[in-house]
Motif scaffolding. Structure first.
Motif, PDB file in Angstrom:
ATOM      1  N   ILE A  48      39.900  42.811  37.605  1.00  0.00           N
ATOM      2  CA  ILE A  48      40.942  41.932  36.973  1.00  0.00           C
ATOM      3  C   ILE A  48      41.129  42.679  35.576  1.00  0.00           C
ATOM      4  O   ILE A  48      40.395  42.712  34.656  1.00  0.00           O
ATOM      5  CB  ILE A  48      40.302  40.666  36.660  1.00  0.00           C
ATOM      6  N   ALA A  66      46.347  32.762  40.172  1.00  0.00           N
ATOM      7  CA  ALA A  66      46.143  33.132  38.849  1.00  0.00           C
ATOM      8  C   ALA A  66      47.200  32.620  38.123  1.00  0.00           C
ATOM      9  O   ALA A  66      48.296  32.716  38.266  1.00  0.00           O
ATOM     10  CB  ALA A  66      46.166  34.675  38.963  1.00  0.00           C
ATOM     11  N   PHE A  77      45.441  42.679  39.577  1.00  0.00           N
ATOM     12  CA  PHE A  77      44.202  42.668  40.455  1.00  0.00           C
ATOM     13  C   PHE A  77      44.124  43.681  41.407  1.00  0.00           C
ATOM     14  O   PHE A  77      45.060  44.236  41.772  1.00  0.00           O
ATOM     15  CB  PHE A  77      44.071  41.202  41.130  1.00  0.00           C
ATOM     16  N   THR A  94      36.950  34.795  35.146  1.00  0.00           N
ATOM     17  CA  THR A  94      37.930  34.635  34.081  1.00  0.00           C
ATOM     18  C   THR A  94      37.773  33.648  33.208  1.00  0.00           C
ATOM     19  O   THR A  94      38.780  32.956  32.784  1.00  0.00           O
ATOM     20  CB  THR A  94      39.529  34.575  34.790  1.00  0.00           C
TER      21      THR A  94
END
Length: 180
Positions: free
Chosen positions: A108, A90, A99, A156
């Motif tokens: 998330i 990440a 997370f 994401t």
């Protein structure tokens, strides 16, 4: 082309194989991986310690399907020996993300300061471990592990912002079969 094509694969001695109509079930100890074959023109038979994949009056497309099935079966054999591991990381420039694994999904939170959390689906038989900003996705089934890693990366994905400035997200760092 329109000719008969037949390919055989040797089954390793410690792996058992069952063929039920269009389902292949492979077992080694407690590990079980199954695959459904959806092509009606492909015939799959077990002949002793070999799997025979054939097609009557095959075209180029059936030949491609047969070769793909062989690759999938070899990946299943490898997955029963050792799990496939994907490593993800990440990256956050603006807001720190958090997370949490909750059942069959990863939550998330605080991605780009958003109040609503984002979710990534974990497929059955896949194990996700989170240590700080690093994640490890592992499974004996290569397709499930790869799809779960892709789900994390896709959750994401940034839209409507400049990617040169907003470089936050979860990214795949290493895959099975690729050297770092």
């Amino acid at each position: 082309m329109k000719e008969k094509i037949a390919e055989t694969i040797d089954i390793p001695s410690e792996i058992t194989c069952e063929i039920n109509e269009k389902n292949l079930i492979f077992k080694k100890g407690p590990s079980i991986i199954s695959r459904e074959i959806k092509s009606p023109s492909i015939i799959i038979e077990k002949d002793g310690a070999k799997i025979r994949i054939s097609s009557e009056k095959a075209t180029k497309n059936q030949y491609k399907i047969i070769k793909s099935l062989i690759a999938h079966i070899k990946n299943i054999f490898l997955g029963l020996e050792e799990k496939f591991k994907y490593e993800l990381e990440a990256v956050n420039v603006h807001f720190p993300m958090t997370f949490k694994v909750d059942g069959n999904k990863v939550i998330i939170s605080n991605f780009l300061g958003e109040k609503v959390p984002r979710y990534a689906v974990i497929l059955p038989g896949v194990n996700v471990e989170i240590k700080g900003q690093k994640m490890t996705v592992s499974s004996g089934d290569r397709e499930s592990a790869g799809q779960t890693a892709a789900n994390l990366e896709h959750a994401t994905k940034i839209r409507s912002r400049d990617r040169r400035i907003f470089q936050d997200g979860i990214f795949i760092v290493s895959k099975p079969g690729r050297l770092a």
